[in-house]
Design an enzyme around this catalytic site. Structure first.
Site: not given
Length: 579
Positions: A152, A281, A330, A391, A415, A426
């Site tokens: 990812e 996200h 991200r 997100h 979280e 993150r």
């Protein structure tokens, strides 16, 4: 690293920033307005939350301490973990290493990760994942029988374990819930479902050992002796309440993610950190301008398998933005999407996976395929309209490497915690691993302290000051303010406006029967949403740079002087303090 200097809310290096109260710092109540507890129970440890972190903590504690109480806001299987699609990151392949995982995590964190916390994560993570398999979690397997691994964004190796293609969180939750249900006949563990924790109870500052957490107040929706508001006393409290998604108008988080644990910890006197770093996200299904609430996530794993981003003119734009293109961290992808949307005058971009093949897509991403078909979209035949949405929250309750907050007796995992693992942003799929690793560590720490007699039961006292209650009708207003102020892209003017608008929200609804006669879950949740939004906005206003999940157009560059954590506390009078 610069030395931390206390800066009152509303003040920067250029002087005080204007607000509805001029130079007066913001204040937040240190308790929720609620009826007096009608019942009381006692446990050795209380765990709040039933995601991967809460379930792991409860299971580990149950094997060592006499009585564990697990409190969950919904049903036992309703934790946020169930929504995790992509997977859990760990260096499980012989060609990979914890050192490589550490390097990728530090790179994504924008210079604010705690290297010691990251080292704990990556070195202990593989063993915790193997234990998860031992608890019945069925990960997808490669042809050789080992756990199948994929890649990812931000990772330079295949280290993402997944289950059911894109239903990893659901499978992990299923396995842990099954483990917990198997031991519920044991009198040493008890579960209270459909319960909202209101406040963390604390002892008097003058008590032996000083002020410490000694339990929680909670409201149970149900029937029987534990209906309504009650008090649960314990030697230790573990908050595993998840994220803050409902602070925003649109999010991938479930409806129960209203920042309850973070707000309760702040009111109790614990320190929060890195709250300005919100991960949006990049690829959330775009359902139109009026869409709100929990929106379907298009997992990063889709890009990990080779899907590409196109603007509405059909142009692929990520290769020109970052060497890792669609697999960049991200925050990089989310900001690039927003800029491309502005350049094309569109409110979304397109995620194109058609070249991966229909058979592969349906097998690898069955959940996503089904959810898209429900919206009339076939990802095997057409690009998916996507846009960034809230997100994950990289900040939270500041803890040490064993989950201990700055308030003795109070722990935070998952979280809701700020362990230092994520820093400013993150790394994909590190969240499930963090919950797993640090929940285990917190349980071990509590066990040792209980055995050593370091966590005695305490006598709670009522905290001084005003209580707060925000009317439920104000939630959409607060969410709109947050989305416009500390949203994907921020600036000083927008943040100051958001801070002023939040300060104008009514917080004394319990004093006016024409607004709300009896506080209910919606009012308590909205109060938490308002307090978290206030803290988030003030921290984002104070940080005059762009780093990770915090991007300001008026300060678009990384500023070395800001390579430090902003910490937030409430004074005894409720004054919000940022250091």
């Amino acid at each position: 690293m610069t030395q931390a200097v206390q800066v009152p809310v509303g003040e920067s290096a250029q002087g005080y920033l204007p607000g509805v109260d001029g130079r007066v710092p913001r204040r937040l109540a240190r308790r929720l307005a609620a009826p007096a507890p009608g019942w009381t129970t006692t446990a050795d440890a209380i765990v709040v939350g039933s995601g991967i972190a809460g379930l792991t903590a409860a299971l580990e504690l149950r094997t060592h301490v006499p009585h564990v109480l697990l409190v969950t806001k919904g049903e036992l299987s309703s934790g946020s973990t169930v929504w995790a699609q992509g997977g859990i990151a760990a260096a499980l392949d012989p060609s990979d290493s914890p050192a490589a995982h550490l390097e990728d995590t530090l790179a994504a964190g924008g210079g604010l990760c705690d290297p010691a916390a990251v080292e704990v994560l990556v070195t202990e993570g593989p063993e915790r994942v193997r234990e998860l398999v031992g608890r019945g979690a069925n990960f997808d397997l490669a042809p050789d029988g080992d756990i199948a691994l994929t890649r990812e964004g931000g990772h330079h190796a295949d280290r993402i374990a997944h289950a059911g293609g894109d239903a990893t969180g659901a499978e992990i939750s299923r396995a842990l819930v099954a483990q917990l249900e198997a031991v519920l006949a044991d009198p040493g563990i008890e579960v209270i479902e459909n319960a909202l924790v209101l406040d963390v109870l604390t002892t008097s500052p003058d008590a032996p050992g000083g002020e410490r957490a000694c339990g929680v107040t909670l409201h149970v929706r149900g029937e029987g002796s534990r209906d309504g508001v009650g008090a649960a006393l314990a030697r230790a409290v573990v908050l595993a309440t998840g994220g803050i998604g409902q602070v925003f108008r649109s999010s991938t988080n479930p409806p129960q993610a209203t920042g309850d644990g973070m707000a309760a910890a702040l009111r109790a006197g614990a320190t929060l950190g890195d709250v300005e770093f919100v991960q949006f996200h990049p690829t959330v299904l775009w359902l139109g301008l009026g869409a709100k609430g929990q929106l379907p996530l298009i997992s990063e794993a889709v890009r990990g398998e080779g899907a590409i981003l196109l603007d509405t003119d059909g142009h692929r734009f990520m290769p020109a933005v970052h060497p890792m293109a669609e697999l960049a961290p991200r925050d990089v992808v989310a900001h690039a999407i927003v800029r491309q949307m502005a350049a094309t005058g569109s409110d979304h971009v397109l995620l194109d996976a058609r070249h991966l093949g229909a058979e592969f897509l349906r097998k690898r991403f069955p959940t996503i395929t089904e959810r898209l078909l429900e919206q009339g979209i076939d990802l095997t035949e057409e690009p998916i309209p996507v846009a960034p949405a809230q997100h994950y929250h990289s900040g939270g309750i500041v803890t040490d490497l064993h989950g201990r907050s700055t308030l003795d007796g109070l722990y935070a995992v998952g979280e809701v915690a700020c362990t230092g693992v994520h820093g400013a942003n993150r790394l994909a799929s590190n969240s499930l691993l963090e919950g797993l690793v640090f929940a285990y560590r917190a349980a071990q720490e509590i066990t040792a302290r209980v055995a050593a007699g370091e966590l005695p039961l305490g006598e709670p006292v009522e905290r001084a000051g005003e209580a707060a209650l925000v009317p439920a009708a104000a939630r959409s207003r607060v969410q709109s303010i947050s989305s416009a102020g500390p949203g994907v892209i921020r600036d000083g003017e927008g943040l100051r406006t958001a801070a002023d608008r939040l300060a104008a929200v009514r917080t004394d609804a319990h004093r006016a029967t024409d607004v709300v006669a009896v506080p209910q879950t919606a009012e308590w949740e909205t109060t938490n949403v308002h307090q978290v939004a206030t803290v988030l906005t003030e921290a984002a206003l104070l940080r005059e740079e762009s780093r990770g999940g915090h991007f300001r157009t008026d300060f678009p560059e990384v500023e070395p002087a800001w390579a430090r954590r902003i910490e937030v506390t409430l004074g005894a009078d409720g004054e919000l303090r940022l250091v």
